[in-house]
Design a protein around this motif. Structure first.
Motif, PDB file in Angstrom:
ATOM      1  N   LEU A 140       0.839  -1.188   0.000  1.00  0.00           N
ATOM      2  CA  LEU A 140       0.000   0.000   0.000  1.00  0.00           C
ATOM      3  C   LEU A 140       0.879   1.244   0.000  1.00  0.00           C
ATOM      4  CD1 LEU A 140      -2.514  -1.189   2.744  1.00  0.00           C
ATOM      5  CD2 LEU A 140      -3.066  -0.845   0.316  1.00  0.00           C
ATOM      6  N   PRO A 141       0.337   2.414  -0.349  1.00  0.00           N
ATOM      7  CA  PRO A 141       1.102   3.660  -0.205  1.00  0.00           C
ATOM      8  C   PRO A 141       1.571   3.814   1.244  1.00  0.00           C
ATOM      9  CG  PRO A 141      -0.928   4.041  -1.426  1.00  0.00           C
ATOM     10  CD  PRO A 141      -1.016   2.646  -0.894  1.00  0.00           C
ATOM     11  N   PRO A 142       2.748   4.412   1.458  1.00  0.00           N
ATOM     12  CA  PRO A 142       3.292   4.507   2.833  1.00  0.00           C
ATOM     13  C   PRO A 142       2.329   5.081   3.848  1.00  0.00           C
ATOM     14  CG  PRO A 142       4.948   5.165   1.228  1.00  0.00           C
ATOM     15  CD  PRO A 142       3.677   4.955   0.455  1.00  0.00           C
ATOM     16  N   HIS A 143       1.521   6.078   3.459  1.00  0.00           N
ATOM     17  CA  HIS A 143       0.625   6.709   4.435  1.00  0.00           C
ATOM     18  C   HIS A 143      -0.531   5.785   4.833  1.00  0.00           C
ATOM     19  CE1 HIS A 143      -1.425   7.575   0.594  1.00  0.00           C
ATOM     20  NE2 HIS A 143      -2.537   7.618   1.309  1.00  0.00           N
ATOM     21  N   GLU A 144      -0.746   4.672   4.089  1.00  0.00           N
ATOM     22  CA  GLU A 144      -1.795   3.709   4.431  1.00  0.00           C
ATOM     23  C   GLU A 144      -1.263   2.500   5.193  1.00  0.00           C
ATOM     24  OE1 GLU A 144      -4.366   2.603   1.219  1.00  0.00           O
ATOM     25  OE2 GLU A 144      -4.260   4.581   0.273  1.00  0.00           O
ATOM     26  N   CYS A 145       0.054   2.417   5.349  1.00  0.00           N
ATOM     27  CA  CYS A 145       0.667   1.290   6.057  1.00  0.00           C
ATOM     28  C   CYS A 145       0.703   1.557   7.558  1.00  0.00           C
ATOM     29  CB  CYS A 145       2.105   1.082   5.550  1.00  0.00           C
ATOM     30  SG  CYS A 145       2.230   0.547   3.834  1.00  0.00           S
ATOM     31  N   PRO A 146       0.837   0.506   8.363  1.00  0.00           N
ATOM     32  CA  PRO A 146       1.035   0.723   9.806  1.00  0.00           C
ATOM     33  C   PRO A 146       2.292   1.562  10.052  1.00  0.00           C
ATOM     34  CG  PRO A 146       0.559  -1.588   9.344  1.00  0.00           C
ATOM     35  CD  PRO A 146       0.770  -0.924   8.017  1.00  0.00           C
ATOM     36  N   LEU A 148       5.744   2.707  11.632  1.00  0.00           N
ATOM     37  CA  LEU A 148       6.909   2.002  12.157  1.00  0.00           C
ATOM     38  C   LEU A 148       7.481   2.770  13.344  1.00  0.00           C
ATOM     39  CD1 LEU A 148       9.052  -0.206  12.062  1.00  0.00           C
ATOM     40  CD2 LEU A 148      10.299   1.174  10.366  1.00  0.00           C
ATOM     41  N   ASP A 149       7.539   2.108  14.469  1.00  0.00           N
ATOM     42  CA  ASP A 149       8.063   2.713  15.698  1.00  0.00           C
ATOM     43  C   ASP A 149       9.281   1.912  16.149  1.00  0.00           C
ATOM     44  OD1 ASP A 149       8.554   3.953  18.080  1.00  0.00           O
ATOM     45  OD2 ASP A 149       6.699   3.294  19.070  1.00  0.00           O
ATOM     46  N   LEU A 150      10.449   2.548  16.128  1.00  0.00           N
ATOM     47  CA  LEU A 150      11.692   1.874  16.509  1.00  0.00           C
ATOM     48  C   LEU A 150      12.185   2.316  17.877  1.00  0.00           C
ATOM     49  CD1 LEU A 150      13.615   2.038  13.086  1.00  0.00           C
ATOM     50  CD2 LEU A 150      12.309   0.122  14.020  1.00  0.00           C
ATOM     51  N   SER A 165      14.197   7.509   8.682  1.00  0.00           N
ATOM     52  CA  SER A 165      13.420   8.003   7.537  1.00  0.00           C
ATOM     53  C   SER A 165      12.379   6.984   7.066  1.00  0.00           C
ATOM     54  CB  SER A 165      14.364   8.339   6.376  1.00  0.00           C
ATOM     55  OG  SER A 165      15.034   7.166   5.927  1.00  0.00           O
ATOM     56  N   LYS A 166      12.471   5.757   7.535  1.00  0.00           N
ATOM     57  CA  LYS A 166      11.512   4.709   7.173  1.00  0.00           C
ATOM     58  C   LYS A 166      10.291   4.834   8.076  1.00  0.00           C
ATOM     59  CE  LYS A 166      11.179  -0.371   6.924  1.00  0.00           C
ATOM     60  NZ  LYS A 166      10.631  -0.516   5.578  1.00  0.00           N
ATOM     61  N   LYS A 167       9.180   5.257   7.517  1.00  0.00           N
ATOM     62  CA  LYS A 167       7.982   5.532   8.300  1.00  0.00           C
ATOM     63  C   LYS A 167       6.970   4.386   8.273  1.00  0.00           C
ATOM     64  CE  LYS A 167       9.534   9.685   9.098  1.00  0.00           C
ATOM     65  NZ  LYS A 167      10.083  10.032  10.431  1.00  0.00           N
ATOM     66  N   ALA A 168       6.977   3.584   7.217  1.00  0.00           N
ATOM     67  CA  ALA A 168       5.972   2.530   7.054  1.00  0.00           C
ATOM     68  C   ALA A 168       6.505   1.185   7.541  1.00  0.00           C
ATOM     69  CB  ALA A 168       5.550   2.414   5.596  1.00  0.00           C
ATOM     70  N   ASP A 169       5.681   0.453   8.267  1.00  0.00           N
ATOM     71  CA  ASP A 169       6.038  -0.890   8.742  1.00  0.00           C
ATOM     72  C   ASP A 169       5.678  -1.894   7.641  1.00  0.00           C
ATOM     73  OD1 ASP A 169       6.501  -3.260  10.013  1.00  0.00           O
ATOM     74  OD2 ASP A 169       5.271  -2.821  11.775  1.00  0.00           O
ATOM     75  N   ARG A 259      22.301  -4.720  12.430  1.00  0.00           N
ATOM     76  CA  ARG A 259      22.042  -6.036  13.022  1.00  0.00           C
ATOM     77  C   ARG A 259      21.041  -5.922  14.169  1.00  0.00           C
ATOM     78  NH1 ARG A 259      26.421 -10.606  15.139  1.00  0.00           N
ATOM     79  NH2 ARG A 259      24.860 -12.030  15.986  1.00  0.00           N
ATOM     80  N   LEU A 260      21.181  -4.876  14.971  1.00  0.00           N
ATOM     81  CA  LEU A 260      20.228  -4.661  16.052  1.00  0.00           C
ATOM     82  C   LEU A 260      18.824  -4.415  15.488  1.00  0.00           C
ATOM     83  CD1 LEU A 260      19.984  -4.400  19.136  1.00  0.00           C
ATOM     84  CD2 LEU A 260      20.448  -1.942  18.870  1.00  0.00           C
ATOM     85  N   TYR A 261      18.732  -3.605  14.431  1.00  0.00           N
ATOM     86  CA  TYR A 261      17.451  -3.330  13.758  1.00  0.00           C
ATOM     87  C   TYR A 261      16.851  -4.613  13.189  1.00  0.00           C
ATOM     88  CZ  TYR A 261      14.686  -1.809   9.648  1.00  0.00           C
ATOM     89  OH  TYR A 261      13.723  -1.651   8.678  1.00  0.00           O
ATOM     90  N   PHE A 262      17.697  -5.433  12.570  1.00  0.00           N
ATOM     91  CA  PHE A 262      17.234  -6.678  11.957  1.00  0.00           C
ATOM     92  C   PHE A 262      16.719  -7.656  13.005  1.00  0.00           C
ATOM     93  CE2 PHE A 262      17.693 -10.946  10.272  1.00  0.00           C
ATOM     94  CZ  PHE A 262      17.191 -10.833   8.984  1.00  0.00           C
ATOM     95  N   GLU A 263      17.488  -7.831  14.061  1.00  0.00           N
ATOM     96  CA  GLU A 263      17.131  -8.839  15.068  1.00  0.00           C
ATOM     97  C   GLU A 263      15.963  -8.396  15.940  1.00  0.00           C
ATOM     98  OE1 GLU A 263      20.776  -9.579  17.120  1.00  0.00           O
ATOM     99  OE2 GLU A 263      21.586 -10.855  15.511  1.00  0.00           O
TER     100      GLU A 263
END
Length: 288
Positions: A140-146, A148-150, A165-169, A259-263
């Protein structure tokens, strides 16, 4: 196991082959026989395995019936109504067998991101002259995706810029347009049937999450990452670009941060949403 070996399995076995985890030394499942366990939704649809069994009126242990003995006359007009009924039963059984052999196989390629799904899908598509339907083309378009909270990994001000800068999950099932995905698979199947092709390949991290897509699958190929060293999947993803974007390595993210982000995010999403819970009907391969 090579893709050529996998091709042999897919072209010689029924979708409901005996449960197994295949290695390079494993023999392929037995050839399809008249008593292979198989389940039909109707005589002109593909058979469904236990993995994809969903219709309330079909049984996953239904046996394909054997044809009537040759002593029964095949002629519908020889001897009245009873021989005609026997002839129709025999004809219907043969139609079932023929529909099994002619059905377009829909091969779902599953596994965590970085395990080689795209490589396996492309190789299978080349060997089988099949189209590949990619879930990555159905976001879906980024604004329609859940969202992303890191912040469970880093405080907000410490999140690496390329990741912040990655806003969409996009590792969440709600990020996919499942109606579009379903329509793309159905269209690919129709094209394959018209062109008398053997298969359609589906490649998605989230393939098993929704019945609307899962119902199409006749065969599952699962890429198992359990044989990989810790951090190897993360390094692959860190070094590779994706969907036309530069790699995170090229975008200035350190390997330790990625790696921390991935895991803590990517792999946990895979375990939560993408990892199949039942592999008894799947062809299981080591990562490519």
């Amino acid at each position: 196991m090579t893709c050529a070996s996998l091709l042999l399995i897919l072209s010689s076995s029924s979708p409901a082959h005996s449960p197994s985890v295949l290695s390079s030394s494993s023999p392929p499942p037995p050839l399809l026989s008249s008593t292979s366990p198989v389940c039909f939704l109707n005589p002109v649809r593909s058979p469904c395995s236990r993995f994809t069994h969903h219709h309330p009126t079909c049984s996953p242990r239904l046996l394909l019936p054997r044809p009537l003995p040759s002593s029964h006359s095949p002629c519908p007009s020889a001897g009245g109504e009873a021989p005609r009924r026997r002839w129709l039963v025999s004809l219907n059984r043969q139609a079932y067998k023929l529909s099994l052999l002619m059905a377009v196989r829909v091969v779902g390629v599953m596994g965590c991101t970085g395990t080689g799904k795209s490589c396996v899908s492309a190789e299978l598509a080349s060997l089988l002259e099949a189209d590949v339907v990619e879930g990555d083309k159905c976001f879906l378009p980024p604004h329609e995706c859940p969202w992303l909270d890191l912040t469970h990994i880093w405080p907000k001000e410490q999140i690496p810029e390329a990741l912040a800068s990655k806003k969409a999950d996009t590792n969440h099932p709600d990020a996919l347009d499942w109606v579009k995905f379903d329509e793309m698979i159905a269209s690919a199947r129709e094209v394959a049937e018209v062109q008398r092709r053997k298969a359609v390949i589906i490649d998605s991290f989230l393939l098993q999450c929704r019945e609307v897509v899962r119902r199409h699958i006749t065969d599952v190929v699962f890429l198992d990452d359990s044989n990989m060293h810790p951090g190897e999947l993360a390094r692959r993803k860190w070094e590779r670009g994706h969907l036309g974007k530069k790699s995170y390595k090229e975008r200035g993210v350190s390997f330790e941060d990625y790696r921390l982000y991935f895991e803590e995010y990517v792999y946990k999403r895979y375990v939560e949403f993408g990892k199949p819970s039942d592999l008894s009907d799947a062809i299981v391969l080591d990562c490519m």
